[in-house]
Design a protein around this motif. Structure first.
Motif, short mmCIF file in Angstrom:
data_model
loop_
_atom_site.label_atom_id
_atom_site.label_comp_id
_atom_site.label_asym_id
_atom_site.label_seq_id
_atom_site.Cartn_x
_atom_site.Cartn_y
_atom_site.Cartn_z
N ALA A 153 46.45 -4.25 40.86
CA ALA A 153 47.20 -3.25 41.22
C ALA A 153 48.25 -2.89 40.05
O ALA A 153 48.58 -1.80 39.78
CB ALA A 153 48.09 -3.54 42.55
N GLN A 154 48.80 -4.05 39.44
CA GLN A 154 49.78 -3.82 38.34
C GLN A 154 48.76 -3.12 37.29
O GLN A 154 49.43 -2.28 36.45
CB GLN A 154 50.15 -5.22 37.76
N LYS A 155 47.74 -3.78 36.75
CA LYS A 155 46.83 -2.91 35.79
C LYS A 155 46.56 -1.38 36.33
O LYS A 155 46.73 -0.80 35.17
CB LYS A 155 45.53 -3.71 35.71
N ALA A 156 46.19 -1.14 37.46
CA ALA A 156 46.17 0.25 37.88
C ALA A 156 47.31 1.00 37.63
O ALA A 156 47.17 2.16 37.02
CB ALA A 156 45.46 0.44 39.24
N MET A 157 48.63 0.48 37.95
CA MET A 157 49.73 1.16 37.64
C MET A 157 49.95 1.58 36.06
O MET A 157 50.49 2.60 35.71
CB MET A 157 51.00 0.39 38.13
N ALA A 158 49.59 0.62 35.43
CA ALA A 158 49.73 0.79 33.94
C ALA A 158 48.97 1.88 33.39
O ALA A 158 49.30 2.60 32.75
CB ALA A 158 49.53 -0.56 33.23
N GLN A 159 47.38 1.92 33.79
CA GLN A 159 46.49 2.89 33.62
C GLN A 159 47.36 4.25 33.98
O GLN A 159 46.89 5.23 33.45
CB GLN A 159 45.40 2.69 34.17
N ASP A 160 47.43 4.20 35.33
CA ASP A 160 48.06 5.58 36.00
C ASP A 160 49.07 6.02 34.67
O ASP A 160 49.21 7.47 34.74
CB ASP A 160 48.66 5.61 37.15
N ALA A 161 50.13 5.16 34.40
CA ALA A 161 51.14 5.53 33.49
C ALA A 161 50.62 6.23 32.44
O ALA A 161 51.08 7.36 31.85
CB ALA A 161 52.19 4.80 33.19
#
Ligand code: FAQ
Length: 331
Positions: free
Chosen positions: A195-203
């Motif tokens: 979930a943290q990696k997905a948040m980084a990608q989304d940003a």
């Protein structure tokens, strides 16, 4: 027209032209010889105006740039992150103040520049009209926005105008710390949960293109570019700096394991550069025209802060007056 920066009296047009041409040639020779221009040196009025425009836009960018990150100070995920973010946002405020002071050496009052910002007449960097939706946005701002700022600002340390060049040296040192704290946030997120990696990608997906726009319009549309380069205010063109930034950043994204949101991104082995797909300049123009996602919110926040700070300015004025009277009495 020529001016002494702190003594900018108007001259009659008919008495100016021959004298001005000779002075312009002498001025350009000083620039070509890499001499620094200082506040009381004679300078073309257009040089002075260009610097006031650029330095004040830069100062406004630092001040408005405090807002997207300030939004996350109360929500930073740990005390360590909060302390670093607070220090960073404070640094941006300091940069704004050095830059307003550098602009003042050109004979313009800081109050006048702030008024232009509050009336919505002054530009500040397009990037600060985008929202910070998640904690990863704070990582991306440090990594990419400060990264782009450094790429643009290191050459400004060699700008021909002394006070601006000197202000940039300290600013760049601080921006370098900002960039590292942002990259470290990204590294932590990318090594964390899915979930943290997905948040980084989304940003990264949301900030990548606006960050490329920070460097300004493409060279053929850069109306000040040529003259500012001739005056050695700019040492590299908008497109040159954008390309340097892309070349430096793509390997960093690869190291993080993040995908640059550009299906056309490719390495050009002959040129040794990463090539991106087309930038949506219509979006950039819309943001500059006041129609970005947060333009209204940013100006409203600055106006509110200015109104709420009126008592501080009043108190400072009253204190200065009291000091002056005490000194007069003692004399
Ligand atoms: N946003 O002819 P050019 C930071 C305007 S600080 C808005 O190419 P020039 C720190 C430009 O003003 C970021 N407007 O102009 C931080 C001109 O309009 P005008 C700010 C833009 O001056 C990090 C028109 O387009 N940095 O990030 C933008 O030769 C994190 C035509 O453009 C600086 O200000 C834009 N992105 O080149 C803080 C650096 N780009 O005035 C908080 C100093 C262009 O005719 C958190 N400035 N425009 O109405 C510069 O190096 C130059 O001024 C450029 C533009 C390169 C920005």
């Amino acid at each position: 027209m020529y001016t002494q920066a702190l003594n900018a009296a108007e001259t009659q047009p008919e008495t100016r032209s021959a004298e001005d041409a000779a002075m312009a040639a002498r001025f350009q020779a000083r620039i070509d010889a890499e001499q620094r221009i200082e506040p009381n040196d004679a300078m073309p009025e257009a040089y002075r105006r260009t610097l006031i425009r650029q330095i004040s836009q830069h100062a406004h960018s630092e001040i408005v740039g405090m807002l997207p990150e300030g939004n996350w100070i109360t929500r930073a995920p740990s005390l360590r992150r909060k302390a670093a973010l607070l220090a960073k946002v404070q640094d941006e405020g300091g940069h704004g103040l050095y830059l307003y002071a550098a602009a003042e050496t050109l004979g313009v009052a800081r109050e006048a520049l702030v008024e232009q910002l509050l009336r919505g007449e002054a530009k500040y960097s397009s990037i600060f009209n985008y929202p910070t939706l998640t904690w990863a946005d704070i990582g991306v701002i440090g990594w990419l926005v400060d990264g782009a700022a450094i790429m643009n600002q290191i050459p400004l340390c060699r700008c021909s105008y002394g006070p601006y060049a000197r202000a940039m040296i300290r600013i760049c040192k601080e921006e370098s710390f900002h960039q590292r704290q942002g990259f470290e946030i990204m590294l932590t997120l990318c090594r964390g949960s899915a979930a943290q990696k997905a948040m980084a990608q989304d940003a990264l997906d949301r900030w990548w293109w606006p960050v490329l726009m920070m460097f300004g319009p493409p060279d053929p549309e850069s109306r000040h570019g040529q003259q500012s380069s001739a005056w050695k205010i700019k040492r590299f063109s908008n497109d040159e700096l954008r390309q340097k930034f892309i070349d430096a950043t793509v390997p960093q994204a690869q190291f993080l394991g993040l995908a640059i949101p550009d299906p056309e991104l490719r390495f050009d082995p002959a040129a040794g550069h990463w090539r991106t797909g087309p930038i949506d300049w219509a979006e950039f123009e819309a943001v500059l025209a006041g129609h970005g996602p947060c333009n209204r919110e940013r100006l409203a926040a600055r106006r509110r802060a200015h109104e709420e700070g009126a008592w501080v300015r009043d108190a400072a004025r009253a204190h200065a007056e009291k000091q002056r009277r005490a000194k007069d009495l003692a004399a």
